[in-house]
Every structure is written in C-alpha cells, then in structure tokens.
Design a protein around this motif. Structure first.
Motif, PDB file in Angstrom:
ATOM      1  N   ARG A  65      19.993  -5.753  -1.429  1.00  0.00           N
ATOM      2  CA  ARG A  65      21.389  -5.325  -1.430  1.00  0.00           C
ATOM      3  C   ARG A  65      22.186  -6.199  -2.387  1.00  0.00           C
ATOM      4  NH1 ARG A  65      24.250  -2.209   2.206  1.00  0.00           N
ATOM      5  NH2 ARG A  65      22.504  -2.267   3.668  1.00  0.00           N
ATOM      6  N   LYS A  66      22.971  -5.572  -3.249  1.00  0.00           N
ATOM      7  CA  LYS A  66      23.793  -6.285  -4.213  1.00  0.00           C
ATOM      8  C   LYS A  66      25.211  -5.737  -4.130  1.00  0.00           C
ATOM      9  CE  LYS A  66      20.099  -7.606  -7.365  1.00  0.00           C
ATOM     10  NZ  LYS A  66      19.634  -7.689  -8.775  1.00  0.00           N
ATOM     11  N   GLY A  67      26.017  -6.372  -3.274  1.00  0.00           N
ATOM     12  CA  GLY A  67      27.386  -5.905  -3.077  1.00  0.00           C
ATOM     13  C   GLY A  67      27.401  -4.524  -2.466  1.00  0.00           C
ATOM     14  N   GLU A  68      28.062  -3.582  -3.132  1.00  0.00           N
ATOM     15  CA  GLU A  68      28.154  -2.206  -2.643  1.00  0.00           C
ATOM     16  C   GLU A  68      26.963  -1.352  -3.062  1.00  0.00           C
ATOM     17  OE1 GLU A  68      31.867  -0.659  -3.975  1.00  0.00           O
ATOM     18  OE2 GLU A  68      33.020  -1.690  -2.409  1.00  0.00           O
ATOM     19  N   GLU A  80       7.371   4.216   1.968  1.00  0.00           N
ATOM     20  CA  GLU A  80       8.033   2.966   2.357  1.00  0.00           C
ATOM     21  C   GLU A  80       9.508   3.202   2.669  1.00  0.00           C
ATOM     22  OE1 GLU A  80       5.340  -0.331  -0.043  1.00  0.00           O
ATOM     23  OE2 GLU A  80       6.889   0.772  -1.120  1.00  0.00           O
ATOM     24  N   ILE A  81      10.129   4.097   1.916  1.00  0.00           N
ATOM     25  CA  ILE A  81      11.518   4.453   2.217  1.00  0.00           C
ATOM     26  C   ILE A  81      11.575   5.245   3.517  1.00  0.00           C
ATOM     27  CG2 ILE A  81      13.547   5.722   1.412  1.00  0.00           C
ATOM     28  CD1 ILE A  81      12.654   5.110  -1.452  1.00  0.00           C
ATOM     29  N   GLU A  82      10.679   6.203   3.668  1.00  0.00           N
ATOM     30  CA  GLU A  82      10.609   7.015   4.884  1.00  0.00           C
ATOM     31  C   GLU A  82      10.445   6.146   6.127  1.00  0.00           C
ATOM     32  OE1 GLU A  82       7.729  10.480   6.850  1.00  0.00           O
ATOM     33  OE2 GLU A  82       7.084   9.365   5.071  1.00  0.00           O
ATOM     34  N   ASP A  83       9.613   5.119   6.043  1.00  0.00           N
ATOM     35  CA  ASP A  83       9.283   4.282   7.199  1.00  0.00           C
ATOM     36  C   ASP A  83      10.309   3.175   7.451  1.00  0.00           C
ATOM     37  OD1 ASP A  83       7.049   5.827   7.435  1.00  0.00           O
ATOM     38  OD2 ASP A  83       5.680   4.359   6.547  1.00  0.00           O
ATOM     39  N   GLY A  84      11.311   3.043   6.582  1.00  0.00           N
ATOM     40  CA  GLY A  84      12.317   2.000   6.772  1.00  0.00           C
ATOM     41  C   GLY A  84      11.769   0.605   6.587  1.00  0.00           C
ATOM     42  N   VAL A  85      10.786   0.472   5.696  1.00  0.00           N
ATOM     43  CA  VAL A  85      10.153  -0.831   5.456  1.00  0.00           C
ATOM     44  C   VAL A  85      11.153  -1.856   4.942  1.00  0.00           C
ATOM     45  CG1 VAL A  85       8.471  -2.038   4.003  1.00  0.00           C
ATOM     46  CG2 VAL A  85       7.870   0.151   5.077  1.00  0.00           C
ATOM     47  N   TYR A  86      12.088  -1.406   4.132  1.00  0.00           N
ATOM     48  CA  TYR A  86      13.060  -2.312   3.519  1.00  0.00           C
ATOM     49  C   TYR A  86      14.389  -2.214   4.271  1.00  0.00           C
ATOM     50  CZ  TYR A  86       9.644  -2.183  -0.262  1.00  0.00           C
ATOM     51  OH  TYR A  86       8.486  -2.266  -0.996  1.00  0.00           O
ATOM     52  N   PRO A  87      14.865  -3.304   4.866  1.00  0.00           N
ATOM     53  CA  PRO A  87      16.099  -3.281   5.667  1.00  0.00           C
ATOM     54  C   PRO A  87      17.310  -2.652   4.972  1.00  0.00           C
ATOM     55  CG  PRO A  87      14.947  -5.340   6.035  1.00  0.00           C
ATOM     56  CD  PRO A  87      14.198  -4.638   4.935  1.00  0.00           C
ATOM     57  N   PRO A  88      17.540  -2.906   3.671  1.00  0.00           N
ATOM     58  CA  PRO A  88      18.731  -2.296   3.042  1.00  0.00           C
ATOM     59  C   PRO A  88      18.710  -0.769   3.030  1.00  0.00           C
ATOM     60  CG  PRO A  88      17.921  -4.131   1.719  1.00  0.00           C
ATOM     61  CD  PRO A  88      16.874  -3.847   2.748  1.00  0.00           C
ATOM     62  N   LEU A  89      17.534  -0.169   3.243  1.00  0.00           N
ATOM     63  CA  LEU A  89      17.426   1.295   3.238  1.00  0.00           C
ATOM     64  C   LEU A  89      17.130   1.854   4.626  1.00  0.00           C
ATOM     65  CD1 LEU A  89      15.336   1.872  -0.031  1.00  0.00           C
ATOM     66  CD2 LEU A  89      17.787   2.241   0.282  1.00  0.00           C
TER      67      LEU A  89
END
Length: 283
Positions: A65-68, A80-89
């Motif tokens: 995450r970088k600001g907005e 990886e996006i589908e599974d919510g692997v990355y907290p910002p997504l």
C-alpha cells in the motif's frame, strides 16, 4: 502443434530482464504465467527467438500500500488475489473479479501483468483496471514511465509496449468507505471468454465515476458522459432506456442482440455496486 525453436532465459531481477530484452533487438518476448502466451507459442502464432521468463522476479511478486494506492507486482497471480494472500487486496474489489477468471488451474499461474500485456479484449483485468482508473508502470533501458490503464491497449492483442519494455507494476486505488463497485460479464459457460462485460466504479470521496464496457473486440470503452450523469442524478439517469442509449452510442455497429447483452451487463454491474444507496453521489 508444438512451438517453433526458441532460446529460454529465466531471470530473477528486473534490470536483468530488461537487459536481455534490449539485447535481443525485438526478437525476445517476456513470459510470466504462460497461460495465454504458451498456447500462442504452440500454435506458432508467436515465434520469438528468445523467451524471457520473469515469473520468479521477487520485485514483481510483491503487493504494498502506498498512500491512496495499492501497488501490485506484475507477476502476482489471479489466484493470489482471489485468495486474499496480500493484505492490501484482502477486501479490494479485485478479489471478486479474480475469482471469476477462467478456471482455477489458469488462475493459479496466470498473472495480472501477463493478462494486460496479452491484451485480449475479453480479458477481465483489461476492463476492470480501466474502470478503476489504474496506472500501469513500464520499465525499459530508457527508464520508467507510467500510463493510464485505459491507454494501454491500441487494439486487440496490441499495446503501446515497446519490444524492450516490461510491465513491472500496476497501481490501483485503495478502497474507501464510499467505494461503490460492480462487475458483470456474459459467458457461454463459466470459465469461458466473455461475450460482453461491464465494470462500474464510483467513489464520491475521490470524485470518481467510471462505467466501462469490455469484450468489445478492441480497447475497453469508457462511457464517461453516462457515468457522470449517474454520479450526479442517481437512479433516474440509469433507467434501461438511458443505459441502452449509452451502449448504442458506444457500439453503433453492433446488432440489437449484442447491444442488449452489453446493456444487461451495465445494469447488473450498477445493481451489484449498490451505487444508488447514497442519495448524493457527486458534488
């Protein structure tokens, strides 16, 4: 059929990838998930002298995450996006879209950057990222440049990417309490390419209003005037006649059945977004 003979190079650094692409003088192609490029090689629709595998470059596998904004590495997979692997997504609208891309086996290897570079008009990320107003970061021996997602495609399977240029990251706006989002596509059966699609994105806190058509045989089509009307007037600007008129203006050469498909996609995306729950959408 099998692919024509080519040299294979696996790289683990962005600068190395760009150096290899530059030295090839336009005869090399970058490959990430290979879910679209692989079949094209086997069908000999693509015949590069060299394939540069960028799937394991750590810098392209990160999300932050970088600001907005949320920066997504180009080699992050759909799964990886589908599974919510990355907290910002984890709560981002992109999760919903990722889960509907093709089949799980494809999602496990296919990447965001690879999908964008392939530039299939029916691809989910092409229309989604245009609706979000995403920014695409490209790097080459001449340095780095950032372009708007809706300006990446020139036509079907054709982009502004130079031969020695690599997509390294995608910047998408982070979600806010006022984010309203919807995406709908029509496929002959689940997992197949879309016959029509539409994405809508409204955020009053950022004064953003986007309605975009996808799977229209070329770059995504922005319905800017219609989106502005919906943002300022609400549901009264989004009746079926209004949606149909906007689609008709955007796709004048399509037959009535096609226009009905796109109209239905816009209507369902708007309904899904719950955009009309706010009495005032724009200031």
């Amino acid at each position: 059929m099998k692919a024509a003979k080519f040299a294979y190079t696996r790289v683990f650094d962005v600068d190395e990838a760009i150096e290899v692409l530059a030295k090839a003088g336009g005869t090399a192609k970058a490959m990430s998930g290979s879910q679209s490029f692989g079949p094209m090689l086997n069908l000999r629709l693509a015949r590069p002298a060299q394939v540069v595998d960028v799937a394991n470059i750590p810098a392209l596998r990160a999300v932050s995450r970088k600001g907005e904004w949320v920066e997504i590495g180009a080699a992050v997979t759909h799964a990886e996006i589908e599974d919510g692997v990355y907290p910002p997504l984890a709560t981002h609208p992109m999760r919903q879209v990722a889960g509907g891309i093709a089949y799980r086996a494809i999602r496990s290897r296919g990447t965001v950057g690879g999908s964008l570079a392939h530039a299939d008009p029916a691809a989910d990320w092409v229309v989604t990222l245009a609706a979000l107003g995403a920014r695409i970061v490209l790097r080459s021996p001449r340095g780095e440049r950032t372009i708007e997602a809706d300006g990446l495609m020139l036509g079907a399977y054709t982009t502004v990417l130079e031969a020695d240029e690599l997509i390294v990251a995608i910047h998408v706006p982070s979600e806010t309490p006022t984010t309203r989002w919807g995406y709908h596509k029509v496929c002959r059966k689940p997992g197949e390419f879309a016959e029509a699609s539409a994405a809508v994105y409204f955020d009053v806190s950022r004064k953003r209003a986007r309605v975009v058509l996808g799977a229209a045989d070329g770059p995504p089509i922005l319905l800017n005037e219609f989106a502005a009307e919906v943002a300022s007037k609400g549901a009264q600007a989004a009746g079926r006649d209004k949606v149909s008129a906007a689609v008709g203006l955007a796709l004048p050469d399509r037959d009535g059945i096609d226009r009905k498909l796109f109209t239905a996609c816009v209507e369902r995306a708007l309904e899904q977004s719950d955009v009309f729950s706010n009495h005032k959408l724009a200031e």
